[in-house]
Each structure stands twice: as structure tokens, then as C-alpha cells.
Motif scaffolding. Structure first.
Motif, short mmCIF file in Angstrom:
data_model
loop_
_atom_site.label_atom_id
_atom_site.label_comp_id
_atom_site.label_asym_id
_atom_site.label_seq_id
_atom_site.Cartn_x
_atom_site.Cartn_y
_atom_site.Cartn_z
N ARG A 1 0.84 -1.20 0.00
CA ARG A 1 0.00 0.00 0.00
C ARG A 1 0.88 1.27 0.00
N LYS A 2 1.88 1.21 0.83
CA LYS A 2 2.78 2.36 0.95
C LYS A 2 3.48 2.63 -0.36
N VAL A 3 4.02 1.56 -0.98
CA VAL A 3 4.75 1.71 -2.24
C VAL A 3 3.83 2.19 -3.33
N LEU A 4 2.65 1.58 -3.47
CA LEU A 4 1.71 2.00 -4.52
C LEU A 4 1.24 3.43 -4.29
N GLY A 5 1.03 3.78 -3.04
CA GLY A 5 0.60 5.14 -2.74
C GLY A 5 1.67 6.15 -3.10
N GLU A 6 2.90 5.81 -2.86
CA GLU A 6 3.98 6.73 -3.20
C GLU A 6 4.18 6.84 -4.70
N GLU A 7 4.07 5.70 -5.41
CA GLU A 7 4.29 5.71 -6.85
C GLU A 7 3.20 6.47 -7.59
N ASP B 1 -6.10 0.73 -1.70
CA ASP B 1 -6.75 -0.53 -1.28
C ASP B 1 -7.52 -1.15 -2.43
N GLN B 2 -8.23 -0.29 -3.24
CA GLN B 2 -8.98 -0.80 -4.39
C GLN B 2 -8.02 -1.42 -5.43
N LEU B 3 -6.89 -0.77 -5.62
CA LEU B 3 -5.92 -1.27 -6.57
C LEU B 3 -5.34 -2.60 -6.09
N LEU B 4 -5.07 -2.72 -4.82
CA LEU B 4 -4.56 -3.97 -4.25
C LEU B 4 -5.60 -5.09 -4.35
N THR B 5 -6.86 -4.72 -4.18
CA THR B 5 -7.93 -5.71 -4.25
C THR B 5 -8.01 -6.27 -5.68
N ARG B 6 -7.84 -5.42 -6.68
CA ARG B 6 -7.88 -5.87 -8.06
C ARG B 6 -6.71 -6.78 -8.39
N MET B 7 -5.61 -6.54 -7.75
CA MET B 7 -4.42 -7.35 -8.01
C MET B 7 -4.62 -8.71 -7.41
#
Length: 136
Positions: free
Chosen positions: A115-121, A130-136
Motif C-alpha cells: 500500500r505504501k509503495v503504490l501510494g507513493e508511486e 486498497d482498491q488497486l490492491l484488491t484488483r491485483m
């Protein structure tokens, strides 16, 4: 063959008569004196009977005690093995639960890291990540 004639009145099959010898029937020709001696010997044996009976009873009681001790030892051994098995299973269960808790903690830390990495990127905040992680 004299013994056949002498003891002819004893009920016995012909084949048995042929097999038996005069010495086999000697006890029938005993005199009264030897019969009295034999009865005295019998009374001496009868005196020994209570001693022998007591000895048999004692041996039987000893055997029963040994058998009870053996069965008790077997039962104690079974209980001990069962207790060891329960302890072993409890240890395995505890180790598995600990391993699962450790794994869950690692997964939670990894998810937080993702979450931290995706949020920073992508510059996303909490829910979008969280939605992006759920899709993954």
C-alpha cells in the motif's frame, strides 16, 4: 499265558489282554498285609493332601497377584504413552498456530508495504490504493 487264565474274570477286551502281562495285574494278587500297608501309605498321603492343597492355593494366589501386577503395569504404560501422545499433539498444534500467526503478521506487513509503495508511486491515498490492491 498263565496270567490270562489267572485273571480271566477281569473284564477286559481280548486285544488288551494280549498286551498286558502278569506284572500288570500283580496288584490284584496282593495279600491282606500288603493291602494294609498300602492303606497306611494312603493315610500318610491323605495327611499330605491339605499341605499340597494349601501350596496349590498359595501358588494360585501368587500367580493371580503377578497377573494383576502385569496388567496394572500394562495399563500404566498405556496411560503414559497416551499422555505423551497428547503432549506431542499439543506441541504440534501450538507450533502450527504460532507459524500461522507469524505468517499472518508477515502478510499484513507486506500488504502495508505494498500500500505504501503504490501510494507513493501513484500518489494515491488509502482507499484508492486498497482498491488497486484488491484488483491485483
Amino acid at each position: 499265558m498263565a496270567h490270562v487264565k489267572r485273571f480271566q474274570n477281569i473284564p477286559m477286551s481280548k486285544s488288551m489282554r494280549g498286551l498286558c502281562k502278569e506284572e500288570d495285574y500283580a496288584f490284584l494278587g496282593m495279600s491282606k498285609k500288603t493291602a494294609e500297608d498300602a492303606t497306611e501309605g494312603c493315610s500318610a498321603l491323605e495327611d499330605d493332601l491339605p499341605d499340597k492343597k494349601e501350596e496349590r492355593i498359595r501358588r494360585r494366589l501368587d500367580w493371580e497377584k503377578q497377573e494383576k501386577d502385569r496388567l496394572r503395569a500394562i495399563e500404566e504404560s498405556k496411560k503414559e504413552k497416551e499422555q505423551q501422545w497428547r503432549t506431542h499433539i499439543a506441541e504440534l498444534t501450538s507450533n502450527q498456530e504460532k507459524a500461522l500467526q507469524d505468517r499472518l503478521a508477515r502478510l499484513q506487513r507486506f500488504r502495508e508495504f505494498q500500500r505504501k509503495v503504490l501510494g507513493e508511486e501513484e500518489g494515491m491515498e488509502g482507499e484508492a490504493a486498497d482498491q488497486l490492491l484488491t484488483r491485483m
